[in-house]
Write a protein that holds these residues in place. Structure first.
Motif, PDB file in Angstrom:
ATOM      1  N   SER A  43      -2.360   2.733  12.468  1.00 17.34           N
ATOM      2  CA  SER A  43      -2.117   3.963  11.742  1.00 17.34           C
ATOM      3  C   SER A  43      -0.725   3.965  11.128  1.00 17.34           C
ATOM      4  N   GLY A  47       0.067   3.417   6.914  1.00 16.48           N
ATOM      5  CA  GLY A  47       0.427   4.765   6.476  1.00 16.48           C
ATOM      6  C   GLY A  47       0.611   4.889   4.982  1.00 16.48           C
ATOM      7  N   GLN A  50      -2.459   5.956   3.094  1.00 19.46           N
ATOM      8  CA  GLN A  50      -3.058   7.247   3.443  1.00 19.46           C
ATOM      9  C   GLN A  50      -2.889   8.215   2.271  1.00 19.46           C
ATOM     10  N   ASP A  57      -8.155   8.595   8.304  1.00 17.06           N
ATOM     11  CA  ASP A  57      -7.035   7.648   8.360  1.00 17.06           C
ATOM     12  C   ASP A  57      -7.561   6.254   8.009  1.00 17.06           C
ATOM     13  N   THR A 101     -11.818   3.187   0.584  1.00 19.48           N
ATOM     14  CA  THR A 101     -10.698   2.750   1.425  1.00 19.48           C
ATOM     15  C   THR A 101     -10.514   1.242   1.344  1.00 19.48           C
TER      16      THR A 101
END
Length: 312
Positions: A43, A47, A50, A57, A101
């Motif tokens: 994560s 980042g 994001q 996430d 994504t």
């Protein structure tokens, strides 16, 4: 299930219910990711990808894809298996969100892969620290090195996918190159790095071997930039690694190495006919006999200049 902690719910045992939870074995993977901190490390590393106000996430999407693969999936759409069990896997992105994504990460693939590998390194260091004396790098030295195996595999493609090409075994698909830590008889191989390659990639490609080994070394918890691991790490390869360029690089890195290949049947037949008296001890660089190693010489071998049995 109890409330979520991190990306995935924390499971509890309920003996009152009679329903069956599909793929509950995936909890072993999600709990492992939580324990070694892979979820949080990913994560943090991802980042920058994001999106503002995004619900999912990117790290959770990547982890969900990995879990889906582990439970039998072979395409992005198979993440639906996880989506069907929210009590086990939490909120799982829709197929379009997963696709977007992946596209966003692929748009800057080198940076994304570096970020993912950084998170993997952090999680591996935590896992090996928790393993203690059972960790692969526990008390390794030149006499008991950490063994990294390098090997390629063929992945069959049933359509003209990106990078698919005819293979040396007359198939069609891809030819990725892998590295694994050998856990010995008490475990299995632990993947360190992989280099995706088209199906027509060569076997004796020193540049590819060097690239994938470098990435493997970066995954070791003991790795320090600018420092060589030395003889406590042994690189093991089959005949695909038998190139001067690769071996010279390994020597330059002061790594131990072992490269083997299968002898032709006619050579094995001839060796079986050699009398035991023709075998002589092999010697190391210090002039001492190497245990379990012998060499062949002609029958008229005499004492060498160094005073050892040898041939002029």
């Amino acid at each position: 299930m109890s409330k979520s902690s991190g990306f995935y719910p924390r499971p509890t045992v309920d003996t009152a219910a009679t329903t069956v939870v599909s793929h509950a074995g995936g909890v072993l993977l999600t709990e492992t990711a939580r324990t070694v901190g892979l979820d949080q490390a990913l994560s943090s590393a991802l980042g920058r990808w994001q999106l503002p106000l995004a619900v999912h996430d990117p790290a959770k999407v990547v982890l969900d894809l990995a879990v889906a693969l582990a439970v039998g999936g072979d395409c992005l759409a198979d993440i639906a298996v996880l989506r069907a069990e929210p009590r086990v896997y939490g909120r799982v992105a829709s197929d379009p969100t997963v696709s977007r994504t992946v596209d966003r990460l692929a748009h800057d693939a080198p940076a994304a892969l570096t970020a993912i590998n950084t998170a993997r390194t952090q999680a591996r260091a935590r896992a090996w620290a928790l393993a203690g004396k059972h960790a692969p790098d526990h008390q390794i030295d030149a006499g008991r090195p950490l063994i990294i195996d390098v090997d390629a595999t063929l992945v069959t493609a049933h359509s003209d996918k990106q990078g698919a090409a005819p293979t040396f075994k007359r198939g069609f698909g891809h030819h990725p190159l892998w590295t694994f830590v050998d856990h010995g008889v008490d475990g299995s191989g632990e993947p360190l790095s992989v280099l995706l390659r088209p199906g027509n990639a060569g076997s004796n490609t020193a540049a590819d071997h060097i690239t994938v080994i470098r990435e493997a070394l970066r995954q070791l918890p003991s790795h320090r930039t600018g420092h060589r691991p030395g003889r406590k790490v042994l690189i093991r390869a089959d005949s695909a690694g038998a190139t001067h360029e690769l071996l010279n690089w390994l020597v330059g890195q002061r790594l131990s190495y072992s490269v083997g290949f299968t002898l032709p049947e006619q050579v094995l037949d001839q060796l079986a006919k050699v009398p035991e008296s023709a075998w002589q001890s092999a010697y190391d660089t210090d002039g001492e006999p190497r245990p379990g190693a012998w060499v062949l010489g002609p029958p008229d071998c005499s004492t060498s200049r160094a005073g050892r049995p040898g041939c002029a």
